[in-house]
Design an enzyme around this catalytic site. Sequence first.
Site, PDB file in Angstrom:
ATOM      1  N   SER A 140       0.834  -1.208   0.000  1.00 55.60           N
ATOM      2  CA  SER A 140       0.000   0.000   0.000  1.00 55.60           C
ATOM      3  C   SER A 140       0.866   1.254   0.000  1.00 55.60           C
ATOM      4  O   SER A 140       2.007   1.243   0.476  1.00 55.60           O
ATOM      5  CB  SER A 140      -0.867   0.012   1.266  1.00 55.60           C
ATOM      6  OG  SER A 140      -1.507   1.254   1.405  1.00 55.60           O
ATOM      7  N   TYR A 153      -1.082  -0.385  10.129  1.00 53.23           N
ATOM      8  CA  TYR A 153      -1.185  -0.767   8.712  1.00 53.23           C
ATOM      9  C   TYR A 153       0.085  -0.364   7.941  1.00 53.23           C
ATOM     10  O   TYR A 153       0.616  -1.135   7.138  1.00 53.23           O
ATOM     11  CB  TYR A 153      -2.433  -0.090   8.142  1.00 53.23           C
ATOM     12  CG  TYR A 153      -2.818  -0.450   6.740  1.00 53.23           C
ATOM     13  CD1 TYR A 153      -3.470  -1.646   6.456  1.00 53.23           C
ATOM     14  CD2 TYR A 153      -2.563   0.423   5.679  1.00 53.23           C
ATOM     15  CE1 TYR A 153      -3.862  -1.960   5.159  1.00 53.23           C
ATOM     16  CE2 TYR A 153      -2.957   0.124   4.387  1.00 53.23           C
ATOM     17  CZ  TYR A 153      -3.602  -1.070   4.132  1.00 53.23           C
ATOM     18  OH  TYR A 153      -3.985  -1.369   2.849  1.00 53.23           O
TER      19      TYR A 153
HETATM   20  P1  NAP Z   1     -11.449  -5.968   0.969  1.00 56.04           P
HETATM   21  O1  NAP Z   1     -12.397  -5.596  -0.116  1.00 56.04           O
HETATM   22  O2  NAP Z   1     -11.758  -5.623   2.376  1.00 56.04           O
HETATM   23  O3  NAP Z   1     -11.189  -7.549   0.859  1.00 56.04           O
HETATM   24  C1  NAP Z   1     -10.322  -8.167   1.761  1.00 56.04           C
HETATM   25  C2  NAP Z   1     -10.082  -9.585   1.324  1.00 56.04           C
HETATM   26  O4  NAP Z   1      -9.103 -10.162   2.210  1.00 56.04           O
HETATM   27  C3  NAP Z   1     -11.325 -10.456   1.449  1.00 56.04           C
HETATM   28  O5  NAP Z   1     -11.288 -11.398   0.412  1.00 56.04           O
HETATM   29  C4  NAP Z   1     -11.138 -11.142   2.812  1.00 56.04           C
HETATM   30  O6  NAP Z   1     -11.780 -12.402   2.925  1.00 56.04           O
HETATM   31  C5  NAP Z   1      -9.640 -11.335   2.808  1.00 56.04           C
HETATM   32  N1  NAP Z   1      -9.084 -11.497   4.141  1.00 56.04           N
HETATM   33  C6  NAP Z   1      -9.059 -10.607   5.159  1.00 56.04           C
HETATM   34  N2  NAP Z   1      -8.442 -11.137   6.233  1.00 56.04           N
HETATM   35  C7  NAP Z   1      -8.072 -12.392   5.869  1.00 56.04           C
HETATM   36  C8  NAP Z   1      -7.407 -13.446   6.535  1.00 56.04           C
HETATM   37  N3  NAP Z   1      -6.977 -13.313   7.794  1.00 56.04           N
HETATM   38  N4  NAP Z   1      -7.204 -14.598   5.866  1.00 56.04           N
HETATM   39  C9  NAP Z   1      -7.617 -14.751   4.580  1.00 56.04           C
HETATM   40  N5  NAP Z   1      -8.244 -13.785   3.891  1.00 56.04           N
HETATM   41  C10 NAP Z   1      -8.472 -12.620   4.541  1.00 56.04           C
HETATM   42  O7  NAP Z   1     -10.010  -5.361   0.714  1.00 56.04           O
HETATM   43  P2  NAP Z   1      -9.320  -4.795  -0.614  1.00 56.04           P
HETATM   44  O8  NAP Z   1      -9.528  -3.344  -0.642  1.00 56.04           O
HETATM   45  O9  NAP Z   1      -9.664  -5.633  -1.773  1.00 56.04           O
HETATM   46  O10 NAP Z   1      -7.789  -5.024  -0.211  1.00 56.04           O
HETATM   47  C11 NAP Z   1      -6.999  -6.077  -0.735  1.00 56.04           C
HETATM   48  C12 NAP Z   1      -5.550  -5.769  -0.423  1.00 56.04           C
HETATM   49  O11 NAP Z   1      -5.188  -4.524  -1.001  1.00 56.04           O
HETATM   50  C13 NAP Z   1      -5.249  -5.640   1.078  1.00 56.04           C
HETATM   51  O12 NAP Z   1      -3.999  -6.194   1.366  1.00 56.04           O
HETATM   52  C14 NAP Z   1      -5.221  -4.143   1.288  1.00 56.04           C
HETATM   53  O13 NAP Z   1      -4.427  -3.802   2.390  1.00 56.04           O
HETATM   54  C15 NAP Z   1      -4.612  -3.692  -0.028  1.00 56.04           C
HETATM   55  N6  NAP Z   1      -4.881  -2.291  -0.359  1.00 56.04           N
HETATM   56  C16 NAP Z   1      -6.149  -1.855  -0.575  1.00 56.04           C
HETATM   57  C17 NAP Z   1      -6.350  -0.518  -0.910  1.00 56.04           C
HETATM   58  C18 NAP Z   1      -7.710   0.051  -1.199  1.00 56.04           C
HETATM   59  O14 NAP Z   1      -7.812   1.269  -1.376  1.00 56.04           O
HETATM   60  N7  NAP Z   1      -8.765  -0.737  -1.266  1.00 56.04           N
HETATM   61  C19 NAP Z   1      -5.264   0.347  -0.985  1.00 56.04           C
HETATM   62  C20 NAP Z   1      -3.990  -0.137  -0.744  1.00 56.04           C
HETATM   63  C21 NAP Z   1      -3.804  -1.465  -0.437  1.00 56.04           C
HETATM   64  P3  NAP Z   1     -13.317 -12.549   3.439  1.00 56.04           P
HETATM   65  O15 NAP Z   1     -14.175 -12.121   2.272  1.00 56.04           O
HETATM   66  O16 NAP Z   1     -13.475 -13.986   3.769  1.00 56.04           O
HETATM   67  O17 NAP Z   1     -13.463 -11.628   4.603  1.00 56.04           O
END
Ligand code: NAP
Length: 242
Positions: A140, A153
């Site tokens: 991130s 984070y």
């Molecule tokens: P999201 O929509 O909240 O989805 C999170 C995903 O991670 C879900 O599939 C969830 O599974 C899974 N997950 C969470 N905890 C877990 C665990 N302990 N074991 C296995 N799976 C787990 O998040 P997102 O925005 O797509 O983010 C994905 C990645 O991108 C993350 O690493 C986040 O930090 C990074 N990121 C996101 C953004 C952003 O703006 N969205 C920006 C920078 C980085 P369940 O469905 O079963 O809960």
Amino acid sequence: MKCALVTGGSRGIGRAICYKLAEMDYYVLVNYKANEQEAQKTLAKIKQNGGNGQLLKFDVGNKAEINQVLSNWAETNTDKYIEVLVNNAGIKDDELMMWMKDEQWDSVLKTSLDGFFYVTRQVLSSMLMKKYGRIVNVVSLSGIKGLPGQVNYSAAKAGVIGATKALAQEIARKGVTVNAVAPGFITTDMTEGLDEKELRSIIPVKRFGTPEEVAHAVGFLASAEAGYITGEVLSINGGLYT
Ligand code: NAP
């Protein structure tokens, strides 16, 4: 059959990465923690688009569960190996450091940093044996710049960036690359509570990114043609921080 494992593939960025890798002819192992319904939707869409895969439920913060599920998969699929690993699962739990509880620190570090270590270690040996592999870690902007309210984070993601660079050098000669993508603001459940209208003004591209735009970059780093890129962190943030 070429296999790819995507942690946190049930929703958001992980789901888009699953679709991209399926498009690249990978049999996709869709990991999730709890949301079976959304994980099933991801798998159904992969199949609908002519791809294939399966669900693998485990908590990336639980090393016993990871070892059990992945060892079991390897034992029952001796003809396959995971040649692409995307460490995408992550959570945030924002709080000013002054008020941050132990559990907020622990859970965020456990999911991103411990998750990277335990999942990657488990699949690494077969990549090294086959002398081919692609590891892509979803980090991130917070891990590069540091963001207030996200000490946990930012530390977790910065930790994964350091690990990406170190591991890349350890295993480069074995044909395995390790890279990271660093998204800025991407429209998913994670950013649901944020005020996009207000934040847009500070993003040069003037909008949030899409999960597909992150998946495109992951697909590139996971491709065979990206074999001379390793230890790299690719920002996907609409010019917000360069
Ligand atoms: P999201 O929509 O909240 O989805 C999170 C995903 O991670 C879900 O599939 C969830 O599974 C899974 N997950 C969470 N905890 C877990 C665990 N302990 N074991 C296995 N799976 C787990 O998040 P997102 O925005 O797509 O983010 C994905 C990645 O991108 C993350 O690493 C986040 O930090 C990074 N990121 C996101 C953004 C952003 O703006 N969205 C920006 C920078 C980085 P369940 O469905 O079963 O809960």
